[in-house]
Structures are given as structure tokens and as C-alpha cells.
Design an enzyme around this catalytic site. Structure first.
Site, mmCIF file in Angstrom:
data_model
loop_
_atom_site.group_PDB
_atom_site.id
_atom_site.type_symbol
_atom_site.label_atom_id
_atom_site.label_comp_id
_atom_site.label_asym_id
_atom_site.label_seq_id
_atom_site.Cartn_x
_atom_site.Cartn_y
_atom_site.Cartn_z
ATOM 1 C CD GLU A 1 -14.584 -3.653 6.946
ATOM 2 O OE1 GLU A 1 -13.861 -3.386 7.907
ATOM 3 O OE2 GLU A 1 -14.446 -4.698 6.272
HETATM 4 C C1 NGO Z 1 -14.617 -7.019 9.860
HETATM 5 C C2 NGO Z 1 -14.562 -6.977 8.351
HETATM 6 C C3 NGO Z 1 -13.996 -8.259 7.757
HETATM 7 C C4 NGO Z 1 -12.741 -8.695 8.489
HETATM 8 C C5 NGO Z 1 -13.050 -8.838 9.969
HETATM 9 C C6 NGO Z 1 -11.838 -9.257 10.766
HETATM 10 C C7 NGO Z 1 -16.690 -7.293 9.031
HETATM 11 C C8 NGO Z 1 -18.147 -7.468 9.045
HETATM 12 N N1 NGO Z 1 -15.968 -6.849 8.024
HETATM 13 O O1 NGO Z 1 -15.910 -7.609 10.076
HETATM 14 O O2 NGO Z 1 -13.714 -8.045 6.400
HETATM 15 O O3 NGO Z 1 -12.300 -9.923 7.997
HETATM 16 O O4 NGO Z 1 -13.559 -7.649 10.511
HETATM 17 O O5 NGO Z 1 -12.063 -9.387 12.125
#
Ligand code: NGO
Length: 535
Positions: free
Chosen positions: A341
Site C-alpha cells: 500500500e
Molecule cells: C492490509 C493492510 C494493513 C491493514 C490490514 C487490515 C496489508 C498487507 N496491508 O494488509 O495495513 O492493517 O489490511 O486487515
């Protein structure tokens, strides 16, 4: 539970040797015999690789000893661990001794059976006792977890209970399908003290999980002391989601977690999430920001808004220092650098940054792990991508990961709509998130890691991991409610041969874990999909 209770379907694919058929599983049965109350050897979670039931059972007595070979410190340590588990409930002394005894529990290292590998074991139970044999300490330890499950659930209580403490007769030969069987704890969104982490480690070990991935930094908090950048923790660790004091691990704290994890045969995989998910670092050091201005600390739950400044030289001094200090403390093979992200990092910058960051990990002797977005950059040789997509993730994104896997990148599978322990079970679950959908117990168990990503070679899969993100969680009770009973299912996907995979059989074995989890004080979710016994 009657010893005669059979689990339909469970063993059909296993080429099982059921020694004497359904009428004589164990000693000649009379209802009064302790043996009649022994659990079938096959009731274990994760399902063992092969089970042969039959022959006389063994009952612990006040005279039972735990025998280890004279010269083996590791066997002695595991013997003491077992004794610590069994003493409070049985009330027996259970001395750990190298003295020969006619019967008892024997823990033996030095098996010559190469097929057991580093984590496998053989458990034989008969009239004179139970013998667990392994090539390595980890195998002995996993065998001890199996033995716990062969004893009545009450053995897990911490006050004296009534026996008898009977183990059915037979042989288990067991080894894992995958070498990577992980659980992740996000200690950034909410901080978890060393003691809380230890509690979760003990619960993971029960199901033969062998990796503890610690998500040590994120927008809301930096949780691991770095001597060369002290404000990361003193300031960047000073809060958490929803406000409040946060916290962090000193180096001594982190070493204590490493020590405890090693005593449960878990390897710690530390993660510093880069270049996004870095607000806590950016808030602590203004020079890490492209505009030289430190943002405020963040206590919300948005993602994707922060980024290290890719063009600045100081960014790489920072990455080098952090990776160097963490690598120096961590005995395990992996160092996870996140990479998910990074929505505020232009793609070109992301690729350039991941190149440099991976090189730093290599320079300090560790293997790179990253979330699967790493495959959108250039994964370093031998890197591991952790897949966290969904069934409905686009074919293009899945193909990018599969393509990397064909080119040598290894995979750890954590599909968010299967393996994320922070997803709600259903709409009434009071904790957790739902962005990946609801994940009931069956859904989290019913998939095959070996064939999950179309086009990814089966050999590229190192294993599975169940992440616990903590936006909505901060107590062990909450963690337990979300992890149990899904974590045992992910553990089984990682350990048991694919041929044992069968929801109808699994749910019966899982149901038998209910009283055991209760005895351990684990506050688990009573999923309506599982036929829990009345407690
Ligand atoms: C995503 C995000 C995290 C969140 C999570 C919540 C990943 C790899 N990045 O997973 O920052 O906490 O979802 O479910």
C-alpha cells in the site's frame, strides 16, 4: 470420548494401518477401563501425516517419569516443558531424569529416520509408556504438542483434576507439509507487551506454528528501539490507534521475545514496513520528509498516506541503520520490509526504493520478505513475497505474483479472505474488520495453499501465514477470539498432508479442541459451523 468413535473419511487417503479393526482399538475394552476413555490418536490438530492405532494404552501414574538421554540438554529442556504442562493438572511429580525406568514418557533425539526431517517425530504409545523420537529438538517439541492432545483436555487445566490420564495405543509418524507456518501480530496499531506476545506464542506452539512475524512499525507507532534513531520509539512509539500511550520494545524486550519464541521453536520474522506505512518515523524525524516538515503522530486507521522520501540520501542512512540494528539482534533468516500500500510513493520511486532496501537486507545477511506488491518492483534473488490478495483479486495482479514465482521468488500465502485473523467471522462479530469479507471457520480452512495461485509452481510455496492486524484489538482475549478457532485451521494447512484435507473430518477434530481451548483459558469463537461438544 469413546475410543471407538471413528472419524468417517479422515483416513481413507492415508493408507492407514488400523492395527486390528474397529472392534479392538486399544486394550480389550470394558467400560470401566481407563483405555476406553482415551482419545483416538487420529484426533490431533493438525492432522498427523500417518497414524496407526491399536495395541494397549498407557496411563500416567504418580510414578511416571519423563526420561531423556543423559547427554541431551535440548531433550531435557523439552522434558521440563512437558512436565510443567502436566504437573499442575495431574498432581504427579513427573521427574525429568536420565535414569533408566521400566516405563514412562521417553523423549529421544538422534533418530536415524531421515524422512522425519528437522521437524518430524515418531510417537509410539503402548503398555509401558509413550516414546517420542526425533532427529532434531523441534521435532521432539512438536511431538510433545501431539502428546498433550492425546491426553484428556483437563490436562491443560492449571489446578489438580481427576484422571485417568490415558494415551491410546499406537504409532504416529508425522512431519510437516511446509517449512513456513506463520502467525503475524501487528504490535503497531495497538502495542502488545512482551507478556502478551508470550501468551500468543504459547498458543501458536500448540498447533505447531513455527514462525512469529512481528509487524513492528506502521503509521500509528514504531515499536522497536533503534539506538541510532532514538526518537523512533520515544516519540514515534508514544501512541496508538485511538490515542493512548502506545509503547515499544527495548532491545532487551525484543531479545526476551526472541528467547521465548526460540524456547517454543518459533523463528521471529521482524517487519519494518517501508516505504509507506511510515508516519510514525516521519513524525519522529523531520529530515525524513521530502519537505523537511514532520507530520503529527497519527491515531486513526487510514492506510496509504505516508511515504519515505525516495530521492533523499538520508532515507538510505535511515534504512541502513534500522536494518543493521535489527538484523544484528535477530537470529532468524528473514527480514520483512513491508512494501504494501505505498499509494503515496510514485511507482518509479517505489521500484527504486525497493531495489535499494532489498540490497541493504542482503548486505546484513538476511533474506528479504515483503508483501506481494514487491513483485511489482524487482524482487531480489531468493526474496519471499507474502500474498495477501483475495479470491476476487484481478487476474493481472495474481499473474504478476505467479510470474515472479516462476522466476524464483518464493511465496508465503496469507489470502486476506481466508487467512486474515482480523476479518470478522460474520456480521455479528463485535471485533475486527470486514474489508476482505466475512471469514467463517470453514472458509479459512477450505483452500489449498499448494494450488492457490494459478500459474505459481507448487514448489514456490514455502507455506502459509495467518496475520492478526490490530486496528480493533489490544487484549489477549480479543486476539484469542479472532485467532481461535481459525488459527488451528491455517496451522493444519501448513502442516498436514494435502490428502488429509477434508472439512467434514476436520470440523470433528476441531470440535474436540473446544474443551481443550477452554481448559487453557482460550476465549474462542463458538462457530455454528463446528459441532462443539457440550462443556
Ligand atoms: C492490509 C493492510 C494493513 C491493514 C490490514 C487490515 C496489508 C498487507 N496491508 O494488509 O495495513 O492493517 O489490511 O486487515
Amino acid at each position: 470420548m469413546s475410543q471407538r468413535r471413528r472419524i468417517p473419511g479422515l483416513f481413507a487417503p492415508l493408507l492407514l494401518v488400523v492395527a486390528a479393526g474397529a472392534t479392538s482399538l486399544g486394550t480389550p475394552a470394558s467400560a470401566a477401563e481407563p483405555a476406553a476413555r482415551a482419545r483416538p490418536l487420529s484426533q490431533v490438530v493438525p492432522a498427523p501425516a500417518s497414524v496407526s492405532e491399536g495395541g494397549p494404552s498407557y496411563a500416567l501414574t504418580p510414578r511416571t517419569r519423563i526420561r531423556v538421554d543423559d547427554d541431551s540438554r535440548e531433550a531435557r529442556r523439552i522434558g521440563s516443558y512437558l512436565a510443567d504442562v502436566l504437573r499442575p493438572s495431574t498432581g504427579y511429580d513427573l521427574p525429568v531424569t536420565a535414569r533408566d525406568a521400566r516405563d514412562g514418557i521417553r523423549l529421544r533425539l538422534g533418530s536415524k529416520d531421515a524422512s522425519l526431517g528437522d521437524e518430524g517425530y515418531r510417537l509410539e504409545s503402548g503398555r509401558h509408556g509413550v516414546t517420542i523420537t526425533a532427529r532434531r529438538a523441534a521435532g521432539l517439541f512438536h511431538g510433545v504438542q501431539t502428546l498433550r492432545q492425546l491426553l484428556p483436555a483437563a490436562v491443560e487445566e492449571d489446578t489438580r483434576q481427576r484422571g485417568p490420564w490415558t494415551v491410546a495405543g499406537g504409532t504416529i509418524k508425522d512431519m510437516p507439509r511446509y517449512g513456513y507456518r506463520g502467525a503475524m501480530l501487528d504490535v503497531s496499531r495497538h502495542f502488545f507487551s512482551v507478556d502478551k506476545v508470550k501468551t500468543y506464542i504459547d498458543q501458536m506452539a500448540l498447533y505447531k506454528i513455527n514462525k512469529l512475524h512481528l509487524h513492528l512499525s506502521d503509521d500509528q507507532g514504531w515499536r522497536i528501539a533503534i539506538d541510532s534513531w532514538p526518537r523512533l520509539t520515544t516519540y514515534g512509539g508514544s501512541t496508538q490507534v485511538g490515542g493512548g500511550p502506545g509503547g515499544y520494545y527495548t532491545k532487551a524486550d525484543y531479545r526476551e521475545i526472541l528467547r521465548y519464541a526460540a524456547s517454543r521453536h518459533l523463528e521471529v520474522v521482524p517487519e519494518i514496513d517501508l516505504p509507506g506505512h511510515t508516519n510514525a518515523a516521519l513524525a519522529s524525524y523531520a529530515e525524513l520528509n521530502c519537505d523537511g516538515v514532520a507530520p503529527p503522530l497519527y491515531t486513526g486507521t487510514n492506510v496509504g498516506f505516508s511515504s519515505l522520501c525516495v530521492p533523499k540520501a538520508v532515507t538510505y542512512e535511515f534504512v541502513d541503520d534500522v536494518v543493521r540494528e535489527i538484523a544484528a539482534m535477530t537470529p532468524g533468516k528473514y527480514l520483512h520490509i513491508g512494501g504494501d500500500e505505498a499509494h503515496s510513493t510514485p511507482h518509479k520511486d517505489y521500484v527504486a526504493f525497493m531495489d535499494k532496501a532489498q540490497a541493504v537486507v542482503g548486505k546484513y545477511g538476511k533474506t528479504v520478505m515483503g508483501w506481494h506488491q514487491l513483485t511489482g518492483a524487482e524482487p531480489a534473488e531468493g526474496a519471499v513475497a507474502q500474498y495477501w490478495g483475495l479470491d476476487k483479486t484481478s487476474a493481472t495482479e495474481k499473474a504478476q505474483v505467479a510470474n515472479a514465482a516462476r522466476n524464483g521468488t518464493k511465496l508465503v500465502l496469507s489470502p486476506a479472505d481466508r487467512a486474515y485473523l482480523d476479518m470478522k467471522y460474520d456480521k455479528s462479530t463485535p471485533l475486527g474488520l470486514a474489508w476482505a469479507g466475512y471469514v467463517e471457520v470453514r472458509r479459512s480452512y477450505d483452500w489449498n495453499p499448494g494450488a492457490y495461485l494459478p500459474g505459481a509452481p507448487a514448489q514456490s510455496v514455502l507455506g502459509v501465514e495467518a496475520p492478526m492486524w490490530s486496528e480493533t484489538l489490544w487484549t489477549n482475549d480479543q486476539v484469542e477470539y479472532m485467532a481461535f478457532p481459525r488459527l488451528p485451521g491455517i496451522a493444519e494447512l501448513g502442516w498436514s498432508p494435502a490428502a488429509t484435507h477434508d472439512w467434514d473430518a476436520y470440523k470433528v477434530r476441531l470440535a474436540a479442541q473446544g474443551p481443550r481451548m477452554s481448559a487453557l483459558g482460550i476465549d474462542y469463537y463458538r462457530s455454528p459451523q463446528v459441532p462443539w461438544p457440550a462443556e
